[in-house]
Scaffold this active site. Structure first.
Site, mmCIF file in Angstrom:
data_model
loop_
_atom_site.group_PDB
_atom_site.id
_atom_site.type_symbol
_atom_site.label_atom_id
_atom_site.label_comp_id
_atom_site.label_asym_id
_atom_site.label_seq_id
_atom_site.Cartn_x
_atom_site.Cartn_y
_atom_site.Cartn_z
ATOM 1 N N TYR A 9 0.841 -1.201 0.000
ATOM 2 C CA TYR A 9 0.000 0.000 0.000
ATOM 3 C C TYR A 9 0.874 1.249 0.000
ATOM 4 O O TYR A 9 0.589 2.224 -0.679
ATOM 5 C CB TYR A 9 -0.930 -0.001 1.219
ATOM 6 N N PHE A 63 -8.313 20.623 -24.830
ATOM 7 C CA PHE A 63 -8.594 19.191 -24.883
ATOM 8 C C PHE A 63 -9.809 18.944 -23.989
ATOM 9 O O PHE A 63 -9.968 19.595 -22.959
ATOM 10 C CB PHE A 63 -7.407 18.307 -24.488
ATOM 11 N N THR A 64 -10.643 17.981 -24.382
ATOM 12 C CA THR A 64 -11.943 17.775 -23.727
ATOM 13 C C THR A 64 -11.855 17.670 -22.194
ATOM 14 O O THR A 64 -12.459 18.476 -21.487
ATOM 15 C CB THR A 64 -12.603 16.495 -24.291
ATOM 16 N N ASP A 68 0.919 19.694 -21.059
ATOM 17 C CA ASP A 68 0.251 18.409 -21.191
ATOM 18 C C ASP A 68 1.232 17.536 -21.984
ATOM 19 O O ASP A 68 1.340 17.656 -23.197
ATOM 20 C CB ASP A 68 -1.084 18.569 -21.925
ATOM 21 N N LYS A 74 -0.704 6.979 -23.604
ATOM 22 C CA LYS A 74 -0.324 7.292 -24.986
ATOM 23 C C LYS A 74 1.167 6.996 -25.182
ATOM 24 O O LYS A 74 1.556 5.858 -25.337
ATOM 25 C CB LYS A 74 -0.635 8.766 -25.289
ATOM 26 N N ARG A 103 -14.317 14.130 -33.792
ATOM 27 C CA ARG A 103 -13.658 15.240 -33.097
ATOM 28 C C ARG A 103 -14.139 16.523 -33.770
ATOM 29 O O ARG A 103 -13.448 17.169 -34.529
ATOM 30 C CB ARG A 103 -12.126 15.137 -33.197
ATOM 31 N N PHE A 152 -19.792 13.583 -25.968
ATOM 32 C CA PHE A 152 -19.428 12.703 -27.082
ATOM 33 C C PHE A 152 -19.304 11.239 -26.677
ATOM 34 O O PHE A 152 -19.506 10.347 -27.484
ATOM 35 C CB PHE A 152 -18.113 13.173 -27.732
HETATM 36 N N1 F0G Z 1 -4.502 15.226 -22.717
HETATM 37 C C1 F0G Z 1 -4.522 14.809 -23.979
HETATM 38 C C2 F0G Z 1 -3.802 15.589 -25.028
HETATM 39 C C3 F0G Z 1 -5.203 13.637 -24.313
HETATM 40 O O1 F0G Z 1 -5.215 13.221 -25.573
HETATM 41 C C4 F0G Z 1 -5.893 12.921 -23.292
HETATM 42 C C5 F0G Z 1 -6.650 11.732 -23.607
HETATM 43 C C6 F0G Z 1 -5.832 13.401 -21.980
HETATM 44 C C7 F0G Z 1 -5.125 14.557 -21.739
HETATM 45 C C8 F0G Z 1 -6.543 12.719 -20.860
HETATM 46 O O2 F0G Z 1 -5.879 11.578 -20.485
HETATM 47 O O3 F0G Z 1 -7.508 9.746 -21.013
HETATM 48 O O4 F0G Z 1 -5.526 9.343 -19.557
HETATM 49 O O5 F0G Z 1 -7.424 10.686 -18.727
HETATM 50 N N2 F0G Z 1 -6.991 11.432 -24.768
HETATM 51 C C9 F0G Z 1 -7.676 10.251 -25.205
HETATM 52 C C10 F0G Z 1 -7.866 10.313 -26.685
HETATM 53 C C11 F0G Z 1 -8.919 9.943 -24.454
HETATM 54 O O6 F0G Z 1 -8.521 9.407 -27.211
HETATM 55 O O7 F0G Z 1 -7.341 11.215 -27.329
HETATM 56 P P1 F0G Z 1 -6.634 10.276 -19.921
#
Ligand code: F0G
Length: 461
Positions: A76, A128-129, A219, A262, A386, A453
C-alpha cells in the site's frame, strides 16, 4: 538519411502474442451501430474489426514491460515501482517531484483544483476535452491562444501547435496576470490534428509567462512524439537525441500532466510532475482524496513498473520513427487518393476533414459523427468524432460550440496493427468517400451533461 528515403523501413519489433479479430457482415454492423445510437463509443469492442478509436491505453506492451509486471510491489505504501517511476520521470522529463495518478485526467483534476480559483482564466494552445472540463469545474474559463493556422485543416504550417504570443499577451493585458491561473501547453495538440509546438515557441511562451509570474503547465501526454517532430523539422535539433529534446522542452514548463496511456506504451497510468515544492505538497495531499496514497495514485505497483519501463522504450528513435511512420504511410496514401485530411500529417492519427467530405451537411447535422458511423458500416473500422459533438456547449449561452475543425480521427494504437490493416483502412475510407453524396446526416436524441461525445445517441435524418 538519403538512404532511409530510398529504402523501406519496417517495425523495430516482431510479434510474440496475437489477439484474434472478429469479422462482421454489413447486416450485422447495421444492427450494431443502430443499437449504439450511431456513436462509435457505444459499440462493443468484439464487434469492431480494426479499432482506431484511440491510441489511449490501446498500446501493445513489450516482453520487457510484461516481465516488469511480475515485479509489481503491491505494498500500500512505499512501493518499489513508485521509486523506479519517479527516477525515470526525473531522468527523462526532468521534473523534480512526481505524483502518480490513475490516468491523465486524474492529474488534470489535481492541478486544476490547486491552481485555479473561481473567476480565473486558463489560456491554452487549443482545448482538450477532459483538460478544459476540469478547468471549468474548478471555476476557470479556458481561452484558446493557439495560432490561427491551427484552425485551418489545409494550412501546412510545420508547428501548428504553436501559441500566438499576441493572443496570450492581449489576454494578460485584458484580464491581468493575477487572474491567469496558468497556461496549458499541449505537446502535441490532439484536437488540432496531433500537431507539434516548436522549441522556439515553447521557449518564448515560457519567457512571456515567467515575466508575468504565470506558471506553464505542459500536457506531456504525447511530448515524445512532439520531440520527434522537433528533431525532424526544427533547425538545430537534427542531431539531438529525443531524450535531450524532451528534457529541453519540459524545462520551459513548471509542471506536467501526463496520460501514460499514450506515449508511454501502457494500458493504464498517468502522473502529475512538478518543480514547485509547495504545489507538489498540495498535490501529494490531494491525491489521497481522489486517487490513492501518493506512492500509488490509483495504480497497481505493476502498472507503475510497466510505465517506468515504457518511458525508456518510448524515447527510442527507432520506435518513434516506426510509430509516426505508420501514421504517415496511411496519410500519404489517403492524400494520393484525394481524400481531405488535416495537413501536415500529425503524430498519433489521421484526421479526416468531415466538412470537406460532406460539404452538403450543416454542422448541426453532425458531419463527423456521421462519417465515423459510415466507416464502421463499410468495414467495421472504428474511428472517433472530433468536431461539434466533442466540442460540447458553451456554459454561458447553452448553445453548441461550433469548432472550425469538424474531424474524424483514425487513431493508431502503438505497435498494434500491421501495414495490411493500414491498407484495409485506406480502402474503406476511399469507399466511403465515393459514396459521400448519398449521406444525409444525424440528429441527436440523447445528450449527457458532461463530455457528451462519450455517451450521446443519434438517429439518421
Ligand atoms: N490530454 C490529452 C492531449 C489527451 O489526448 C488525453 C486523452 C488526456 C489529456 C486525458 O488523459 O484519457 O488518460 O485521462 N486522450 C484520449 C484520446 C482519451 O482518445 O485522445 P486520460
Amino acid at each position: 538519411m538519403a538512404k532511409f528515403e530510398r529504402r523501406s523501413w519496417a517495425e523495430p519489433f516482431k510479434i510474440k502474442t496475437v489477439e484474434p479479430l472478429t469479422m462482421t457482415s454489413r447486416e450485422q454492423r447495421e444492427r450494431y451501430i443502430k443499437e449504439a445510437g450511431y456513436n462509435t463509443f457505444l459499440l462493443r469492442s468484439r464487434d469492431v474489426y480494426i479499432d482506431l478509436l484511440t491510441d489511449s491505453g490501446t498500446n501493445a506492451m513489450s516482453d520487457n514491460q510484461w516481465a516488469g509486471m511480475m515485479l509489481g510491489d503491491e505494498a500500500y505504501a512505499g512501493s518499489e515501482n513508485f521509486y523506479h517511476l519517479e527516477k525515470m520521470v526525473q531522468e527523462y522529463y526532468g521534473y523534480k517531484y512526481l505524483v502518480p495518478t490513475h490516468q491523465g485526467r486524474g492529474a488534470e483534476n489535481l492541478i486544476s483544483h490547486i491552481l485555479i480559483k473561481p473567476g480565473m482564466y486558463v489560456p491554452g494552445n487549443m482545448y482538450f476535452t477532459t483538460t478544459r472540463l476540469h478547468q471549468e469545474l474548478a471555476g476557470g474559463t479556458f481561452v484558446d491562444v493557439i495560432i490561427d493556422e491551427a484552425h485551418d485543416a489545409e494550412n501546412t504550417h510545420p508547428f501548428k501547435g504553436n501559441v500566438d504570443l499576441n493572443k496570450f499577451e492581449s489576454l494578460i493585458k485584458k484580464v491581468g496576470a493575477d487572474k491567469i491561473a496558468y497556461i496549458t501547453i499541449g505537446a502535441t495538440v490532439n484536437m488540432a490534428g496531433g500537431q507539434p509546438i516548436s522549441m522556439e515557441n515553447m521557449k518564448a511562451v515560457h519567457e512571456l509567462a515567467s515575466k508575468n509570474k504565470i506558471k506553464v503547465v505542459m500536457d506531456a501526454t504525447r511530448a515524445m512524439e512532439n520531440a520527434f517532430f522537433i528533431k525532424k523539422r526544427e533547425k538545430g535539433y537534427e542531431k539531438k537525441s529525443i531524450q535531450d529534446i524532451l528534457k529541453e522542452l519540459c524545462s520551459y514548463s513548471d509542471a506536467a500532466t501526463m496520460s501514460g496511456k499514450k506515449d508511454l506504451l501502457v494500458n493504464i497510468g498517468g502522473f502529475l510532475a512538478l518543480n514547485d515544492f509547495e504545489v507538489f505538497e498540495e498535490a501529494r495531499n490531494m491525491v489521497v482524496v481522489y486517487e490513492g496514497l501518493h506512492t500509488y495514485g490509483g495504480l497497481a505497483g505493476r502498472d507503475m513498473e510497466a510505465m517506468a519501463r515504457g518511458i525508456e522504450e518510448a524515447c527510442h528513435l527507432d520506435h518513434l520513427q516506426a510509430r509516426i511512420g505508420q501514421v504517415e504511410y496511411v496519410g500519404n496514401r489517403l492524400l494520393e487518393l484525394g481524400i481531405p485530411i488535416v495537413k501536415p500529417i500529425g503524430g498519433h492519427a489521421i484526421f479526416l476533414d468531415a466538412k470537406q467530405f460532406y460539404p452538403h451537411l450543416e454542422q448541426t447535422k453532425f458531419p463527423a459523427q456521421t462519417l465515423a458511423a459510415e466507416l464502421y458500416l463499410d468495414s467495421g473500422i472504428r474511428a472517433m468524432e472530433r468536431g461539434i459533438v466533442s466540442a460540447g456547449r458553451n456554459k454561458e449561452t447553452g448553445d453548441h460550440y461550433y469548432p472550425k475543425l469538424e474531424l474524424v480521427r483514425l487513431t493508431f494504437p502503438r505497435r498494434v496493427y500491421t501495414q495490411a490493416h493500414c491498407d484495409v483502412t485506406v480502402e474503406s475510407v476511399y469507399e466511403v468517400f465515393q459514396n459521400r453524396e448519398k449521406v444525409k446526416g444525424l440528429k441527436m436524441i440523447y445528450e449527457p451533461k458532461y463530455l457528451r461525445f462519450f455517451q450521446a445517441r443519434f438517429e439518421p435524418l
